[in-house]
Scaffold this motif. Sequence first.
Motif, PDB file in Angstrom:
ATOM      1  N   UNK A 176       7.467   8.025   7.133  1.00  0.00           N
ATOM      2  CA  UNK A 176       6.153   7.518   6.725  1.00  0.00           C
ATOM      3  C   UNK A 176       6.233   6.022   6.444  1.00  0.00           C
ATOM      4  N   UNK A 177       7.289   5.580   5.769  1.00  0.00           N
ATOM      5  CA  UNK A 177       7.474   4.151   5.521  1.00  0.00           C
ATOM      6  C   UNK A 177       7.551   3.362   6.827  1.00  0.00           C
ATOM      7  N   UNK A 178       8.298   3.899   7.787  1.00  0.00           N
ATOM      8  CA  UNK A 178       8.445   3.209   9.074  1.00  0.00           C
ATOM      9  C   UNK A 178       7.124   3.120   9.806  1.00  0.00           C
ATOM     10  N   UNK A 179       6.388   4.237   9.830  1.00  0.00           N
ATOM     11  CA  UNK A 179       5.103   4.260  10.533  1.00  0.00           C
ATOM     12  C   UNK A 179       4.102   3.330   9.859  1.00  0.00           C
ATOM     13  N   UNK A 180       4.071   3.354   8.534  1.00  0.00           N
ATOM     14  CA  UNK A 180       3.136   2.492   7.821  1.00  0.00           C
ATOM     15  C   UNK A 180       3.468   1.012   8.021  1.00  0.00           C
ATOM     16  N   UNK A 181       4.759   0.678   7.975  1.00  0.00           N
ATOM     17  CA  UNK A 181       5.154  -0.719   8.164  1.00  0.00           C
ATOM     18  C   UNK A 181       4.733  -1.211   9.547  1.00  0.00           C
ATOM     19  N   UNK A 182       4.945  -0.375  10.561  1.00  0.00           N
ATOM     20  CA  UNK A 182       4.531  -0.755  11.909  1.00  0.00           C
ATOM     21  C   UNK A 182       3.011  -0.833  12.011  1.00  0.00           C
ATOM     22  N   UNK A 183       2.313   0.115  11.381  1.00  0.00           N
ATOM     23  CA  UNK A 183       0.861   0.102  11.418  1.00  0.00           C
ATOM     24  C   UNK A 183       0.269  -1.100  10.725  1.00  0.00           C
ATOM     25  N   UNK A 184       0.835  -1.490   9.589  1.00  0.00           N
ATOM     26  CA  UNK A 184       0.342  -2.667   8.870  1.00  0.00           C
ATOM     27  C   UNK A 184       0.538  -3.927   9.703  1.00  0.00           C
ATOM     28  N   UNK A 185       1.685  -4.035  10.385  1.00  0.00           N
ATOM     29  CA  UNK A 185       1.905  -5.199  11.238  1.00  0.00           C
ATOM     30  C   UNK A 185       0.883  -5.259  12.372  1.00  0.00           C
ATOM     31  N   UNK A 186       0.553  -4.100  12.936  1.00  0.00           N
ATOM     32  CA  UNK A 186      -0.397  -4.075  14.044  1.00  0.00           C
ATOM     33  C   UNK A 186      -1.835  -4.348  13.602  1.00  0.00           C
ATOM     34  N   UNK A 187      -2.125  -4.198  12.301  1.00  0.00           N
ATOM     35  CA  UNK A 187      -3.470  -4.515  11.812  1.00  0.00           C
ATOM     36  C   UNK A 187      -3.765  -6.008  11.913  1.00  0.00           C
ATOM     37  N   UNK A 188      -2.724  -6.824  11.912  1.00  0.00           N
ATOM     38  CA  UNK A 188      -2.926  -8.261  12.051  1.00  0.00           C
ATOM     39  C   UNK A 188      -3.503  -8.924  10.813  1.00  0.00           C
ATOM     40  N   UNK A 189      -3.173  -8.416   9.637  1.00  0.00           N
ATOM     41  CA  UNK A 189      -3.697  -9.000   8.403  1.00  0.00           C
ATOM     42  C   UNK A 189      -3.006 -10.329   8.108  1.00  0.00           C
ATOM     43  N   UNK A 190      -3.753 -11.231   7.504  1.00  0.00           N
ATOM     44  CA  UNK A 190      -3.193 -12.535   7.165  1.00  0.00           C
ATOM     45  C   UNK A 190      -2.078 -12.399   6.132  1.00  0.00           C
ATOM     46  N   UNK A 191      -2.233 -11.451   5.228  1.00  0.00           N
ATOM     47  CA  UNK A 191      -1.215 -11.198   4.215  1.00  0.00           C
ATOM     48  C   UNK A 191      -0.860  -9.722   4.255  1.00  0.00           C
ATOM     49  N   UNK A 192       0.337  -9.432   4.721  1.00  0.00           N
ATOM     50  CA  UNK A 192       0.740  -8.033   4.845  1.00  0.00           C
ATOM     51  C   UNK A 192       1.053  -7.462   3.464  1.00  0.00           C
ATOM     52  N   UNK A 193       0.370  -6.391   3.073  1.00  0.00           N
ATOM     53  CA  UNK A 193       0.623  -5.799   1.753  1.00  0.00           C
ATOM     54  C   UNK A 193       1.937  -5.024   1.741  1.00  0.00           C
ATOM     55  N   UNK A 194       2.467  -4.832   0.556  1.00  0.00           N
ATOM     56  CA  UNK A 194       3.657  -4.014   0.400  1.00  0.00           C
ATOM     57  C   UNK A 194       3.276  -2.535   0.453  1.00  0.00           C
ATOM     58  N   UNK A 195       4.293  -1.672   0.555  1.00  0.00           N
ATOM     59  CA  UNK A 195       4.055  -0.238   0.714  1.00  0.00           C
ATOM     60  C   UNK A 195       4.510   0.525  -0.522  1.00  0.00           C
ATOM     61  N   UNK A 196       3.726   1.543  -0.862  1.00  0.00           N
ATOM     62  CA  UNK A 196       4.081   2.469  -1.935  1.00  0.00           C
ATOM     63  C   UNK A 196       3.829   3.879  -1.411  1.00  0.00           C
ATOM     64  N   UNK A 197       4.914   4.624  -1.152  1.00  0.00           N
ATOM     65  CA  UNK A 197       4.820   5.930  -0.504  1.00  0.00           C
ATOM     66  C   UNK A 197       5.334   7.007  -1.447  1.00  0.00           C
ATOM     67  N   UNK A 198       4.555   8.055  -1.601  1.00  0.00           N
ATOM     68  CA  UNK A 198       4.952   9.223  -2.391  1.00  0.00           C
ATOM     69  C   UNK A 198       4.758  10.468  -1.526  1.00  0.00           C
ATOM     70  N   UNK A 199       5.802  11.271  -1.431  1.00  0.00           N
ATOM     71  CA  UNK A 199       5.763  12.499  -0.635  1.00  0.00           C
ATOM     72  C   UNK A 199       6.168  13.666  -1.523  1.00  0.00           C
ATOM     73  N   UNK A 200       5.402  14.739  -1.485  1.00  0.00           N
ATOM     74  CA  UNK A 200       5.717  15.924  -2.283  1.00  0.00           C
ATOM     75  C   UNK A 200       5.303  17.175  -1.531  1.00  0.00           C
ATOM     76  N   UNK A 201       5.751  18.280  -2.049  1.00  0.00           N
ATOM     77  CA  UNK A 201       5.383  19.569  -1.458  1.00  0.00           C
ATOM     78  C   UNK A 201       3.968  19.950  -1.875  1.00  0.00           C
ATOM     79  N   UNK A 202       3.260  20.699  -1.045  1.00  0.00           N
ATOM     80  CA  UNK A 202       1.924  21.173  -1.453  1.00  0.00           C
ATOM     81  C   UNK A 202       2.038  22.164  -2.589  1.00  0.00           C
ATOM     82  N   UNK A 203       1.025  22.210  -3.423  1.00  0.00           N
ATOM     83  CA  UNK A 203       1.034  23.115  -4.570  1.00  0.00           C
ATOM     84  C   UNK A 203       1.022  24.566  -4.089  1.00  0.00           C
ATOM     85  N   UNK A 204       1.807  25.394  -4.776  1.00  0.00           N
ATOM     86  CA  UNK A 204       1.867  26.810  -4.414  1.00  0.00           C
ATOM     87  C   UNK A 204       0.649  27.542  -4.964  1.00  0.00           C
ATOM     88  N   UNK A 205       0.052  28.370  -4.141  1.00  0.00           N
ATOM     89  CA  UNK A 205      -1.127  29.126  -4.577  1.00  0.00           C
ATOM     90  C   UNK A 205      -0.727  30.472  -5.154  1.00  0.00           C
TER      91      UNK A 205
END
Length: 205
Positions: A176-205
């Motif tokens: 996810x970090x890799x994909x987001x970093x590549x996606x942010x670069x392709x957006x062409x923003x003047x100031x590339x923001x930093x990334x904050x990624x959180x991944x967890x399991x879905x809640x059990x029902x």
Amino acid sequence: MSGPVSLEKTAGEGTPQVAEGGRVPRFRSTRRLPAALLAAATLAVAGLLLYDIAAVRAGHPAMAWRRRLAHELATRHLGDGLVIAGAVAAVLVGCWLIVLAVAPGLRGVLPMRRADGTGDDGVRAGLERGAAALVLRDRVMEVPGVQSVRVDVGRRVVRARARSHFRDLDEVRTDVNTVLAEGVRELGLAREPSLSVHVRRPAKK
């Protein structure tokens, strides 16, 4: 890449987009409606006061509200609660108006960088934060193991909260970090923001 893009034409400013250090200024709101409402309210109050003063000069009695106001100002002390409350309210309104005048506004539009030597020097492009979040969300959903994701794009940080129903969480987070970093670069923003990624399991029902 799809999504709403804002264009702004700045005449007679040469190349104002690029400041020192390569920084691009944010889009500024014109605020025509608030300015018009404030001007209309000021004009109405000033006109009413001027009319009352002219009526008094012509020999007519002053309006009741102005007599009441003059009486209150003459009899109340500076330490009175209503006087203090009025002064505080006036200061707060003044500070609010100063902030509106100074702040750029248009927080929902992110400035985009320009390619050197291309395009009109007076044209600036911007990408809406909602459109950028949608593009990045679609990119993250292509990562194997991602069940759902929420992406919030800010001026300084892109936050992604993903749920993974299989694969190791560390591996998913790395992808996810890799994909987001590549996606942010392709957006062409003047100031590339930093990334904050959180991944967890879905809640059990």
